[in-house]
Design a protein around this motif. Sequence first.
Motif, PDB file in Angstrom:
ATOM      1  N   UNK A  57      -1.852   5.492   9.713  1.00  0.00           N
ATOM      2  CA  UNK A  57      -2.344   4.971  10.971  1.00  0.00           C
ATOM      3  C   UNK A  57      -1.502   5.462  12.145  1.00  0.00           C
ATOM      4  N   UNK A  58      -0.241   5.773  11.898  1.00  0.00           N
ATOM      5  CA  UNK A  58       0.604   6.235  12.991  1.00  0.00           C
ATOM      6  C   UNK A  58       0.047   7.526  13.571  1.00  0.00           C
ATOM      7  N   UNK A  59      -0.334   8.447  12.705  1.00  0.00           N
ATOM      8  CA  UNK A  59      -0.824   9.725  13.192  1.00  0.00           C
ATOM      9  C   UNK A  59      -2.171   9.576  13.889  1.00  0.00           C
ATOM     10  N   UNK A  60      -2.998   8.653  13.422  1.00  0.00           N
ATOM     11  CA  UNK A  60      -4.279   8.415  14.094  1.00  0.00           C
ATOM     12  C   UNK A  60      -4.041   7.853  15.491  1.00  0.00           C
ATOM     13  N   UNK A  61      -3.084   6.944  15.631  1.00  0.00           N
ATOM     14  CA  UNK A  61      -2.763   6.397  16.945  1.00  0.00           C
ATOM     15  C   UNK A  61      -2.233   7.461  17.886  1.00  0.00           C
ATOM     16  N   UNK A  62      -1.397   8.340  17.362  1.00  0.00           N
ATOM     17  CA  UNK A  62      -0.855   9.418  18.189  1.00  0.00           C
ATOM     18  C   UNK A  62      -1.964  10.380  18.613  1.00  0.00           C
ATOM     19  N   UNK A  63      -2.833  10.744  17.679  1.00  0.00           N
ATOM     20  CA  UNK A  63      -3.921  11.675  18.005  1.00  0.00           C
ATOM     21  C   UNK A  63      -4.888  11.070  19.020  1.00  0.00           C
ATOM     22  N   UNK A  64      -5.229   9.803  18.835  1.00  0.00           N
ATOM     23  CA  UNK A  64      -6.152   9.168  19.781  1.00  0.00           C
ATOM     24  C   UNK A  64      -5.526   9.018  21.161  1.00  0.00           C
ATOM     25  N   UNK A  65      -4.248   8.663  21.207  1.00  0.00           N
ATOM     26  CA  UNK A  65      -3.616   8.528  22.520  1.00  0.00           C
ATOM     27  C   UNK A  65      -3.463   9.885  23.207  1.00  0.00           C
ATOM     28  N   UNK A  66      -3.201  10.937  22.442  1.00  0.00           N
ATOM     29  CA  UNK A  66      -3.141  12.273  23.035  1.00  0.00           C
ATOM     30  C   UNK A  66      -4.501  12.714  23.573  1.00  0.00           C
ATOM     31  N   UNK A  67      -5.558  12.436  22.817  1.00  0.00           N
ATOM     32  CA  UNK A  67      -6.903  12.789  23.277  1.00  0.00           C
ATOM     33  C   UNK A  67      -7.251  12.019  24.550  1.00  0.00           C
ATOM     34  N   UNK A  68      -6.919  10.744  24.575  1.00  0.00           N
ATOM     35  CA  UNK A  68      -7.168   9.954  25.777  1.00  0.00           C
ATOM     36  C   UNK A  68      -6.333  10.424  26.950  1.00  0.00           C
ATOM     37  N   UNK A  69      -5.090  10.766  26.683  1.00  0.00           N
ATOM     38  CA  UNK A  69      -4.205  11.257  27.747  1.00  0.00           C
ATOM     39  C   UNK A  69      -4.745  12.534  28.354  1.00  0.00           C
ATOM     40  N   UNK A  70      -5.161  13.478  27.510  1.00  0.00           N
ATOM     41  CA  UNK A  70      -5.692  14.739  28.028  1.00  0.00           C
ATOM     42  C   UNK A  70      -6.988  14.524  28.804  1.00  0.00           C
ATOM     43  N   UNK A  71      -7.871  13.669  28.296  1.00  0.00           N
ATOM     44  CA  UNK A  71      -9.128  13.447  29.009  1.00  0.00           C
ATOM     45  C   UNK A  71      -8.891  12.709  30.330  1.00  0.00           C
ATOM     46  N   UNK A  72      -7.952  11.759  30.361  1.00  0.00           N
ATOM     47  CA  UNK A  72      -7.663  11.055  31.614  1.00  0.00           C
ATOM     48  C   UNK A  72      -7.014  11.996  32.628  1.00  0.00           C
ATOM     49  N   UNK A  73      -6.108  12.858  32.172  1.00  0.00           N
ATOM     50  CA  UNK A  73      -5.484  13.810  33.086  1.00  0.00           C
ATOM     51  C   UNK A  73      -6.512  14.824  33.599  1.00  0.00           C
ATOM     52  N   UNK A  74      -7.427  15.240  32.732  1.00  0.00           N
ATOM     53  CA  UNK A  74      -8.483  16.160  33.144  1.00  0.00           C
ATOM     54  C   UNK A  74      -9.369  15.503  34.201  1.00  0.00           C
ATOM     55  N   UNK A  75      -9.722  14.237  33.985  1.00  0.00           N
ATOM     56  CA  UNK A  75     -10.541  13.521  34.966  1.00  0.00           C
ATOM     57  C   UNK A  75      -9.791  13.347  36.277  1.00  0.00           C
ATOM     58  N   UNK A  79       1.002   6.177  23.536  1.00  0.00           N
ATOM     59  CA  UNK A  79       1.627   7.275  22.800  1.00  0.00           C
ATOM     60  C   UNK A  79       3.101   6.974  22.533  1.00  0.00           C
ATOM     61  N   UNK A  80       3.785   6.472  23.538  1.00  0.00           N
ATOM     62  CA  UNK A  80       5.205   6.147  23.360  1.00  0.00           C
ATOM     63  C   UNK A  80       5.391   5.036  22.335  1.00  0.00           C
ATOM     64  N   UNK A  81       4.537   4.019  22.369  1.00  0.00           N
ATOM     65  CA  UNK A  81       4.687   2.924  21.408  1.00  0.00           C
ATOM     66  C   UNK A  81       4.364   3.380  19.992  1.00  0.00           C
ATOM     67  N   UNK A  82       3.358   4.224  19.830  1.00  0.00           N
ATOM     68  CA  UNK A  82       3.036   4.725  18.490  1.00  0.00           C
ATOM     69  C   UNK A  82       4.142   5.630  17.964  1.00  0.00           C
ATOM     70  N   UNK A  83       4.738   6.403  18.839  1.00  0.00           N
ATOM     71  CA  UNK A  83       5.767   7.344  18.403  1.00  0.00           C
ATOM     72  C   UNK A  83       7.096   6.675  18.105  1.00  0.00           C
ATOM     73  N   UNK A  84       7.452   5.681  18.900  1.00  0.00           N
ATOM     74  CA  UNK A  84       8.785   5.102  18.787  1.00  0.00           C
ATOM     75  C   UNK A  84       8.852   3.829  17.944  1.00  0.00           C
ATOM     76  N   UNK A  85       7.854   2.979  18.041  1.00  0.00           N
ATOM     77  CA  UNK A  85       7.950   1.674  17.382  1.00  0.00           C
ATOM     78  C   UNK A  85       7.558   1.710  15.918  1.00  0.00           C
ATOM     79  N   UNK A  86       6.542   2.442  15.586  1.00  0.00           N
ATOM     80  CA  UNK A  86       6.031   2.426  14.222  1.00  0.00           C
ATOM     81  C   UNK A  86       6.873   3.374  13.367  1.00  0.00           C
ATOM     82  N   UNK A  87       7.587   2.803  12.425  1.00  0.00           N
ATOM     83  CA  UNK A  87       8.381   3.582  11.473  1.00  0.00           C
ATOM     84  C   UNK A  87       8.319   2.885  10.121  1.00  0.00           C
TER      85      UNK A  87
END
Length: 93
Positions: free
Chosen positions: A1-19, A46-54
Amino acid sequence: MKYAGIELSLAGEFSAMFATIIRMKGDTLDLPPIPTVAAVLYALLLASCSLRINSEWVRMAAFASAERLIGACDLIPGASPSKSIAAELQKEY
């Protein structure tokens, strides 16, 4: 689930920055509020998925869930989980 959270947050980040880039008006730095807020929220996700989930965080949540499940078995009439299951879980970790 960690990688899914990272991938989804990256996709959202790129689409929001593009918009945000698409909706900027000319050379001014007049940022549109909704895509900018979305980009900030996705960066926080993205930061919470990367740093908190271990592995330690997942292990604590798994043991808490296992203890609640064993405790719930005591409440079910006719069900008697052996105390050795809980003891063995404690011995392993």
